[in-house]
Write a protein that holds these residues in place. Sequence first.
Motif, PDB file in Angstrom:
ATOM      1  N   ASN A   3     -18.090 -16.380  27.139  1.00  0.00           N
ATOM      2  CA  ASN A   3     -17.579 -15.529  28.575  1.00  0.00           C
ATOM      3  C   ASN A   3     -16.331 -14.782  28.149  1.00  0.00           C
ATOM      4  O   ASN A   3     -15.568 -14.585  29.016  1.00  0.00           O
ATOM      5  CB  ASN A   3     -17.477 -16.685  29.563  1.00  0.00           C
ATOM      6  CG  ASN A   3     -18.667 -17.082  30.017  1.00  0.00           C
ATOM      7  OD1 ASN A   3     -19.781 -16.777  30.235  1.00  0.00           O
ATOM      8  ND2 ASN A   3     -18.726 -18.599  30.289  1.00  0.00           N
ATOM      9  N   ASP A   6     -12.824 -15.528  30.074  1.00  0.00           N
ATOM     10  CA  ASP A   6     -13.133 -16.254  31.207  1.00  0.00           C
ATOM     11  C   ASP A   6     -13.817 -17.500  30.575  1.00  0.00           C
ATOM     12  O   ASP A   6     -14.214 -18.470  31.288  1.00  0.00           O
ATOM     13  CB  ASP A   6     -13.896 -15.687  32.207  1.00  0.00           C
ATOM     14  CG  ASP A   6     -13.456 -14.491  32.957  1.00  0.00           C
ATOM     15  OD1 ASP A   6     -12.458 -14.360  32.965  1.00  0.00           O
ATOM     16  OD2 ASP A   6     -14.093 -13.367  33.214  1.00  0.00           O
ATOM     17  N   THR A   7     -13.826 -17.949  29.229  1.00  0.00           N
ATOM     18  CA  THR A   7     -14.425 -18.886  28.986  1.00  0.00           C
ATOM     19  C   THR A   7     -13.559 -20.163  29.038  1.00  0.00           C
ATOM     20  O   THR A   7     -12.418 -20.050  28.854  1.00  0.00           O
ATOM     21  CB  THR A   7     -14.511 -18.633  27.123  1.00  0.00           C
ATOM     22  OG1 THR A   7     -15.404 -17.714  26.906  1.00  0.00           O
ATOM     23  CG2 THR A   7     -15.017 -20.119  26.584  1.00  0.00           C
ATOM     24  N   ASP A   8     -14.166 -21.292  29.707  1.00  0.00           N
ATOM     25  CA  ASP A   8     -13.389 -22.292  29.966  1.00  0.00           C
ATOM     26  C   ASP A   8     -13.304 -23.050  28.465  1.00  0.00           C
ATOM     27  O   ASP A   8     -14.135 -23.613  27.974  1.00  0.00           O
ATOM     28  CB  ASP A   8     -14.043 -23.208  30.684  1.00  0.00           C
ATOM     29  CG  ASP A   8     -13.631 -24.511  31.246  1.00  0.00           C
ATOM     30  OD1 ASP A   8     -12.449 -24.682  30.904  1.00  0.00           O
ATOM     31  OD2 ASP A   8     -14.420 -25.378  31.592  1.00  0.00           O
ATOM     32  N   GLY A  10     -11.078 -25.753  28.536  1.00  0.00           N
ATOM     33  CA  GLY A  10     -10.757 -27.175  28.488  1.00  0.00           C
ATOM     34  C   GLY A  10      -9.062 -27.250  28.368  1.00  0.00           C
ATOM     35  O   GLY A  10      -8.539 -26.257  28.153  1.00  0.00           O
ATOM     36  N   GLU A  11      -8.677 -28.431  29.032  1.00  0.00           N
ATOM     37  CA  GLU A  11      -7.310 -28.691  29.067  1.00  0.00           C
ATOM     38  C   GLU A  11      -6.745 -28.582  27.540  1.00  0.00           C
ATOM     39  O   GLU A  11      -7.199 -29.582  26.811  1.00  0.00           O
ATOM     40  CB  GLU A  11      -7.007 -29.953  29.839  1.00  0.00           C
ATOM     41  CG  GLU A  11      -5.727 -30.327  29.990  1.00  0.00           C
ATOM     42  CD  GLU A  11      -5.362 -31.631  31.037  1.00  0.00           C
ATOM     43  OE1 GLU A  11      -4.318 -32.191  30.668  1.00  0.00           O
ATOM     44  OE2 GLU A  11      -6.116 -31.773  31.726  1.00  0.00           O
ATOM     45  N   LYS A  15     -11.926 -28.161  24.556  1.00  0.00           N
ATOM     46  CA  LYS A  15     -13.396 -27.787  24.404  1.00  0.00           C
ATOM     47  C   LYS A  15     -13.466 -26.909  23.016  1.00  0.00           C
ATOM     48  O   LYS A  15     -14.805 -26.560  22.700  1.00  0.00           O
ATOM     49  CB  LYS A  15     -13.952 -27.070  25.533  1.00  0.00           C
ATOM     50  CG  LYS A  15     -14.154 -27.808  26.745  1.00  0.00           C
ATOM     51  CD  LYS A  15     -14.734 -27.218  27.959  1.00  0.00           C
ATOM     52  CE  LYS A  15     -15.017 -28.077  28.949  1.00  0.00           C
ATOM     53  NZ  LYS A  15     -15.441 -27.425  30.122  1.00  0.00           N
TER      54      LYS A  15
END
Length: 117
Positions: A3, A6-8, A10-11, A15
Amino acid sequence: MENGYDTDIGECGGKLSDGQKQSLAIIRALLRDPQVIILDEATSKLDVDAEKAVLNEVLAHKRTVLIVAHQLRIVEKADHIIFMEDGLVREEGTHQELMNKKGGYFRLKEELFSESS
């Protein structure tokens, strides 16, 4: 990444793999376009291809780069190498100069590393 921006991740990048975290940290530093950058074992978590890409990008611009590395292949393109062992400067020069020095510390270490790879 799938993404893009916009890639998640993580905290605290939870990730991401260690190599991805390391690459991201270097990229963030390069975005500031510093005149001096210090890399201390900065590619230790990267595979060889990613390591080459990162080093090519770091060295592509006119800047001073101090590299602390145990992997001797990382310093092959350096303008000047200071080879230290046990806290002492053993040799210094270009990669070629150090490799041409018969019985030199740097050459012996590189030959040992090449045999064990």
